[in-house]
Scaffold this motif. Sequence first.
Motif: not given
Length: 400
Positions: A261-281
């Motif tokens: 899971i990769q939040p952007i920008p990824g700061g502790t005190n920041v609400i992310a603008s985008t979160v990328d999630v990778w699924l392996d199925a």
Amino acid sequence: MSASSLLGDIADVGRDRSRGGYSRHGFDSAELSLREWFVAEAADRGLDVTCDRNGNLWAWWGPPGPDAIITGSHLDSVPGGGAFDGPLGVVSALAAVDAMRAKGIKPSKPFAIVVFAEEEGGRFGVACLGSRLMSGAIDPATALNLRDPDGISFAEAVSAAGLDPARMGRDDEALANIGCFIELHVEQGRGLIDLDAPVGVASSILAHGRWRFSFTGEGNHAGATPIGDRRDPMLPASQLVLAARAAASSVDGARATIGRIQPIPGGTNVIASTVDVWLDARAATDEVTRNVVAEIKAAGLSAAEAEGCELTVTEESYGDTVIFDPVLRDRLAAQLGGVPALPTGAGHDAGILAAHVPTAMLFVRNPTGISHAPAEHAEPDDCEAGVAALATVLEHHLST
């Protein structure tokens, strides 16, 4: 030399001090060191090493030619992976050459050990890049535009390693040289433990793929933004993790994993603008696998809408169910005294090549049943049983 001794020679290359295990990724410093090590080991055995246009290494015992018997595996790893996944197949191939030479065997057919590039996809996100490119299973432009977490493109990485990105792509000459491909690999599961067998052969590979779910919301201040005013993409992203488990649990034999899971920008005190999630199925068939993914996608869309976010889903790689060549599989099992045949949920270069040439796999028992983690293991005696098995089947193929 023994397989365990050869593994010991590379035991300090690519150790991951933070994750544990090893992080050796395609064309990074650790993997390049291992490639140099392989070239030196092959040269010590009088093997002639070439590098094809897709970055795969070929160590030839005698002159190259069509319908060659090929064995080998890969040297890269997942982040924080074990010591055996990939390298065991390479060191076992070298040790099998030693064993055959000790018996005075000389191949009557072309023979080579191959090391495929970027098998795990740990750096650029797509597994089996070397074999996919060679077989035409991925468009070269798509592969070259892939980027690692530091923003370095695959094109830039291979160029830095001395390869020409413009030459990458389907290699019919290399494919024509493969009469059959036999890959030895540590087992990734408990099949051989439960069967009390040190070595087995593969029967099939589950259909499997990787998808990127990109949730887009509104970046904002963690302290100044009231809960009711938020469009936080981390919420639907977190619900996707639970949806993946639920979807896979409802289908016998299916697997669905969120491992990154990769939040952007990824700061502790920041609400992310985008979160990328990778699924392996993964599942037994193409239809079942895609149905599981469709259920997860529907849950993701519902969760995104509830939070006022948007969702984009991208299929990054996919492989249909692989049934290994039954004639070759049964021949290997018979040559080894009737060892068991078992399916696997793990993907391999052999699975990519199976659509083009006869392929088979040998598995070596893993007493932990764990793979893609530091606890992955194979006992020295089982490793030597694997070398003996590989040498036996190679001897049969090279003398007939």
